[in-house]
Design an enzyme around this catalytic site. Structure first.
Site, PDB file in Angstrom:
ATOM      1  N   GLU A 115       0.857  -1.193   0.000  1.00  0.00           N
ATOM      2  CA  GLU A 115       0.000   0.000   0.000  1.00  0.00           C
ATOM      3  C   GLU A 115       0.890   1.239   0.000  1.00  0.00           C
ATOM      4  O   GLU A 115       1.801   1.367   0.827  1.00  0.00           O
ATOM      5  CB  GLU A 115      -0.897  -0.024   1.241  1.00  0.00           C
ATOM      6  CG  GLU A 115      -1.794   1.186   1.306  1.00  0.00           C
ATOM      7  CD  GLU A 115      -3.127   0.921   1.987  1.00  0.00           C
ATOM      8  OE1 GLU A 115      -3.450  -0.253   2.255  1.00  0.00           O
ATOM      9  OE2 GLU A 115      -3.843   1.904   2.248  1.00  0.00           O
ATOM     10  N   GLU A 134     -10.745   4.765   8.887  1.00  0.00           N
ATOM     11  CA  GLU A 134     -10.928   4.508   7.450  1.00  0.00           C
ATOM     12  C   GLU A 134     -11.543   3.138   7.195  1.00  0.00           C
ATOM     13  O   GLU A 134     -11.097   2.395   6.319  1.00  0.00           O
ATOM     14  CB  GLU A 134      -9.589   4.646   6.719  1.00  0.00           C
ATOM     15  CG  GLU A 134      -8.990   6.043   6.830  1.00  0.00           C
ATOM     16  CD  GLU A 134      -7.730   6.251   6.015  1.00  0.00           C
ATOM     17  OE1 GLU A 134      -6.951   5.292   5.869  1.00  0.00           O
ATOM     18  OE2 GLU A 134      -7.528   7.392   5.538  1.00  0.00           O
ATOM     19  N   ASP A 189      -2.710  14.317   7.196  1.00  0.00           N
ATOM     20  CA  ASP A 189      -2.193  13.053   6.668  1.00  0.00           C
ATOM     21  C   ASP A 189      -0.938  13.250   5.826  1.00  0.00           C
ATOM     22  O   ASP A 189      -1.029  13.257   4.599  1.00  0.00           O
ATOM     23  CB  ASP A 189      -3.266  12.352   5.839  1.00  0.00           C
ATOM     24  CG  ASP A 189      -2.864  10.925   5.497  1.00  0.00           C
ATOM     25  OD1 ASP A 189      -1.864  10.447   6.052  1.00  0.00           O
ATOM     26  OD2 ASP A 189      -3.562  10.292   4.677  1.00  0.00           O
ATOM     27  N   GLU A 247       4.880   9.142  14.179  1.00  0.00           N
ATOM     28  CA  GLU A 247       4.824   8.371  12.933  1.00  0.00           C
ATOM     29  C   GLU A 247       5.114   9.288  11.751  1.00  0.00           C
ATOM     30  O   GLU A 247       4.371  10.219  11.480  1.00  0.00           O
ATOM     31  CB  GLU A 247       3.443   7.712  12.761  1.00  0.00           C
ATOM     32  CG  GLU A 247       3.315   6.921  11.459  1.00  0.00           C
ATOM     33  CD  GLU A 247       1.982   6.185  11.309  1.00  0.00           C
ATOM     34  OE1 GLU A 247       1.478   5.620  12.299  1.00  0.00           O
ATOM     35  OE2 GLU A 247       1.437   6.188  10.189  1.00  0.00           O
ATOM     36  N   GLU A 307       3.934   9.142  -0.568  1.00  0.00           N
ATOM     37  CA  GLU A 307       2.529   9.120  -0.982  1.00  0.00           C
ATOM     38  C   GLU A 307       2.065  10.478  -1.490  1.00  0.00           C
ATOM     39  O   GLU A 307       1.357  10.560  -2.485  1.00  0.00           O
ATOM     40  CB  GLU A 307       1.664   8.680   0.207  1.00  0.00           C
ATOM     41  CG  GLU A 307       0.178   8.730  -0.079  1.00  0.00           C
ATOM     42  CD  GLU A 307      -0.673   8.275   1.090  1.00  0.00           C
ATOM     43  OE1 GLU A 307      -0.129   7.915   2.150  1.00  0.00           O
ATOM     44  OE2 GLU A 307      -1.916   8.276   0.925  1.00  0.00           O
ATOM     45  N   HIS A 318      -3.898  19.044   0.990  1.00  0.00           N
ATOM     46  CA  HIS A 318      -4.903  18.067   0.561  1.00  0.00           C
ATOM     47  C   HIS A 318      -5.662  18.516  -0.684  1.00  0.00           C
ATOM     48  O   HIS A 318      -6.892  18.515  -0.710  1.00  0.00           O
ATOM     49  CB  HIS A 318      -5.879  17.793   1.718  1.00  0.00           C
ATOM     50  CG  HIS A 318      -6.458  16.398   1.679  1.00  0.00           C
ATOM     51  ND1 HIS A 318      -7.339  15.991   0.700  1.00  0.00           N
ATOM     52  CD2 HIS A 318      -6.280  15.328   2.482  1.00  0.00           C
ATOM     53  CE1 HIS A 318      -7.684  14.734   0.920  1.00  0.00           C
ATOM     54  NE2 HIS A 318      -7.042  14.293   1.984  1.00  0.00           N
TER      55      HIS A 318
HETATM   56  C1  BDP Z   1      -3.216   7.283   4.363  1.00  0.00           C
HETATM   57  C2  BDP Z   1      -3.113   6.342   3.217  1.00  0.00           C
HETATM   58  C3  BDP Z   1      -3.769   5.026   3.452  1.00  0.00           C
HETATM   59  C4  BDP Z   1      -3.334   4.474   4.799  1.00  0.00           C
HETATM   60  C5  BDP Z   1      -3.639   5.482   5.870  1.00  0.00           C
HETATM   61  C6  BDP Z   1      -3.142   5.072   7.245  1.00  0.00           C
HETATM   62  O1  BDP Z   1      -3.685   6.957   2.093  1.00  0.00           O
HETATM   63  O2  BDP Z   1      -3.428   4.173   2.400  1.00  0.00           O
HETATM   64  O3  BDP Z   1      -3.948   3.263   5.068  1.00  0.00           O
HETATM   65  O4  BDP Z   1      -3.005   6.694   5.598  1.00  0.00           O
HETATM   66  O5  BDP Z   1      -2.138   5.625   7.664  1.00  0.00           O
HETATM   67  O6  BDP Z   1      -2.175   8.204   4.228  1.00  0.00           O
HETATM   68  O7  BDP Z   1      -3.738   4.244   7.903  1.00  0.00           O
END
Ligand code: BDP
Length: 701
Positions: free
Chosen positions: A169, A293, A367, A389, A395, A523
């Site tokens: 991922e 999510e 994020d 983290e 990404e 974003h």
């Molecule tokens: C986001 C990503 C997703 C991850 C999520 C996470 O788009 O794929 O699963 O974070 O950190 O940045 O759980």
């Protein structure tokens, strides 16, 4: 005759250069190619003539093996390993309980003609061996060989977002390096190389599977595969951890619920943990992404994060394992502000988590954007160890085609002042436990490693892996120092080239911020794929997955009002920051649109209007990439040709895409500002519709 001449030439080049093969990046920063320069060569060669090691154990073995390979490569002579000191030129591995270096630190010093690597533990000796090699690889003088260092945080973790089917991922460097179908029978040689690289920078923990976890990892079959990895990593001081799916008791345990307060569920986890430790005695623990999510979690059973985390921590009680519970949560609330979600959900639980739990918080509140203010949770949970983290994989930073050196991003967060205990209460001091006296401390980096021959896709991705490890060890190191180390160890030791490449690195993150999201925008990238610009995205599955939710451009201005007159996310910070960031004029420009809806005509410090400044930033970002291209061209003779060409081609892609971002954002925001692009800037040679179409096609699945 000609053939023998060719043979001689080949032999000479092998002896001088170490290898005739072009550099494909596989050796990372552990190249150990022979040092050039007669004076240093002589000094080093007389200083290191033998390695003295009296004990044998797997960890000692790897330390000695590394020292020998490293020294022999760097010096170009044989360096024997022996039990007896010879009294000159010895490198002595020495356990010494008196050294004030903690359980993992080391002390390297010269004593007469000898070099002593001293530590309290074998792990310290291992890290010290790499420390000595780094000193030589970066051509530092013998006189400076007096190094005392120990890690500032305890758990220095890589998070792999790798799936059982081999995909990664948000991975842009090929497929997973873990060959799950082949394990445990087939042990890929890469596993050892991976362990060496991590040990060399002090990473001591690896979470091998995705936080969006498959329950498959809780089956005996998979645990034996994981054990095979743990066996390879153990002598390198690395422990294995797993991400767990909260509903594993249902998915693979035959239970009808995963309610953390249900005795049968607790029992299942207790037994599962016992089974894991019977297979992997030094297992590290769990990472959990719960109720985030769409992932399952305790809230599905009307329980809390504390109920969920503590249940797992209790199961760990008999063992030396921990639970890293992630705070990346946010609900789809059209009237809310995603910024506030993590704090609102977690802050009330401060003090309620089991001592084995660390809460893992992303560096920023949204994020992993190119730039975010630090998450307001840091400093606000004094009774709960908070882990940092970071995301190494790019990404939101152009995948593996954009050159972005991330250390300045990491440092910016770590050095931020939370003010929670007065000025100077930095995020780093929260994370390293010194501010609140946390008993456990940790840092996690979402890995950028894949099966590509050079590990990270973009060769400079390696520098981000390296920088993360170095900062997890010691967050006081500077981005420049780390860059210089990596460049010298990996690309070139030619001083002018080192300086030029370092300047590219140091400029690169700001360049990306400028061509993607300057002045606090965030974003506004392509939906789902998170690549390329899409500031016009107004509909998605959830409001907080659109771009309009974040930039809020209208006829008056642009930006998200997070002050008292808006969402008041600012109230989650210390009063000093509320005062600073709550007043438009006092807000640092880099955070402007994070906190304020600012009029297009607002006058910036340099006298330009906000609209003009936005344009200059986007154009400036592209100019920086052009400058990076020129600088990279200028080091052509000093870097391996294959590697040079690789980076050069990627820079071309980066330039093209920086131009997409620029044109897309300037033309799109212009539909609101209705103002002209400043005269001295060239106008885009395409229309907004054209760039939208270009991006649309690019982002098709
Ligand atoms: C986001 C990503 C997703 C991850 C999520 C996470 O788009 O794929 O699963 O974070 O950190 O940045 O759980």
């Amino acid at each position: 005759m000609r053939r023998s001449l060719a043979l001689v030439l080949l032999l000479v080049s092998v002896l001088v250069g170490g290898s005739t093969r072009a550099d494909d990046g596989y050796r990372l920063w552990l190249k150990y190619d022979r040092i050039q320069g007669a004076a240093l060569q002589r000094a080093y060669a007389t200083a290191f003539t033998a390695i003295v090691n009296t004990e044998s154990s797997p960890m000692r073995q790897v330390a000695v093996e590394e020292l020998q390979t490293g020294l022999q490569g760097l010096l170009g002579t044989k360096v024997p390993v022996q039990k007896q000191a010879s009294g000159k030129g010895d490198v002595v591995l020495q356990l010494n309980a008196q050294e004030q270096v903690g359980q993992e630190g080391y002390h390297i010093y010269r004593k007469g003609n000898q070099t002593i690597i001293a530590a309290k533990t074998e792990k310290g000796l291992l890290y010290g061996s790499f420390g000595l090699l780094r000193h030589l690889q970066t051509l530092r003088p013998l006189s400076e060989l007096n190094i005392t260092t120990s890690p500032k945080v305890q758990y220095r973790v890589l998070n792999h977002w790798d799936n059982p089917n081999g995909t990664v991922e948000r991975g842009y460097a090929g497929s997973s390096i873990w060959k799950w179908y082949d394990l445990p029978q087939v042990i890929d040689p890469r596993y050892k190389e991976y362990a060496r690289a991590n040990a060399s920078i002090g990473i001591n923990a690896t979470v091998v599977n995705n936080v969006n976890a498959s329950a498959r990892f809780m089956t005996a079959e998979y645990l034996h595969k994981v054990k095979a990895l743990a066996d390879v990593f153990r002598p390198y001081g690395i422990r294995v951890y797993l991400s767990v799916r909260f509903t594993a008791p249902r998915n693979v345990g035959g239970l009808s619920t995963a309610d953390p307060l249900d005795p049968a569920v607790q029992q299942w986890w207790n037994e599962k943990v016992k089974e894991i430790y019977s297979i992997i005695p030094d297992f590290g623990g769990f990472v959990v992404k719960a109720n985030s999510e769409g992932e399952p979690g305790p809230q599905d059973y009307n329980r809390t994060h504390v109920d969920g985390a503590n249940m797992l921590a209790k199961a760990m009680a008999p063992y030396d394992g921990i639970v890293m519970w992630r705070a990346f949560v946010y609900k789809a609330d059209p009237n809310g502000d995603r910024y506030k979600a993590g704090y609102e959900e977690f802050k009330p639980f401060d003090g309620q988590f089991d001592p084995k739990v660390l809460v893992q918080v992303k560096n920023g509140p949204i994020d992993f954007q190119p730039r975010e203010p630090f998450s307001p949770l840091f400093g606000q949970m004094p009774q709960t160890p908070l882990m940092m983290e970071f995301q190494l994989t790019q990404e939101y930073l152009g995948f593996a085609t954009h050159l972005v050196y991330e250390a300045p991003l990491f440092k910016e967060t770590l050095d931020s002042d939370t003010y929670v205990k007065g000025p100077g209460s930095t995020v780093a001091e929260v994370v390293d436990g010194s501010l609140h006296g946390y008993t456990r401390t940790g840092m996690a980096g979402v890995s950028n490693i894949g099966s590509d021959r050079n590990w990270t896709g973009h060769p400079v991705g390696q520098a981000n892996w390296y920088a993360y490890g170095r900062l997890a060890w010691d967050h006081t190191l500077s981005s420049e120092q780390i860059a210089e180390e990596w460049i010298k160890m990996t690309l070139t030791r030619q001083p002018q080239a080192v300086a030029t490449i370092k300047s590219i690195f140091m400029e690169s993150r700001e360049a990306a911020v400028n061509y993607m999201t300057p002045l606090g925008l965030h974003h506004i990238m392509g939906e789902s794929i998170h690549y390329g610009p899409q500031p016009w995205l107004e509909k998605s599955q959830r409001p907080d997955w659109t771009s309009l939710y974040y930039h809020r451009a209208d006829a008056q201005g642009i930006g998200f009002d997070r002050t008292k007159t808006g969402s008041n996310a600012l109230s989650q910070y210390a009063p000093e920051l509320q005062q600073q960031w709550g007043v438009l004029e006092n807000t640092p420009e880099k955070y402007l649109l994070w906190f304020h809806h600012v009029s297009w005509s607002y006058k910036m410090d340099n006298g330009r209007t906000l609209w003009e400044e936005l344009c200059y930033r986007y154009y400036g970002g592209v100019n920086s990439v052009e400058q990076m291209i020129r600088q990279w061209d200028s080091v052509k003779g000093s870097v391996d040709p294959e590697l040079h060409a690789d980076v050069a081609s990627r820079l071309q892609i980066q330039k093209r895409e920086a131009e997409w971002w620029r044109d897309a954002c300037v033309l799109y925001f212009q539909t609101y500002s209705k103002r002209p692009i400043p005269d001295d800037l060239p106008k885009p040679d395409r229309t907004l519709e054209e760039i939208k179409e270009l991006v649309r096609i690019y982002q098709l699945r």
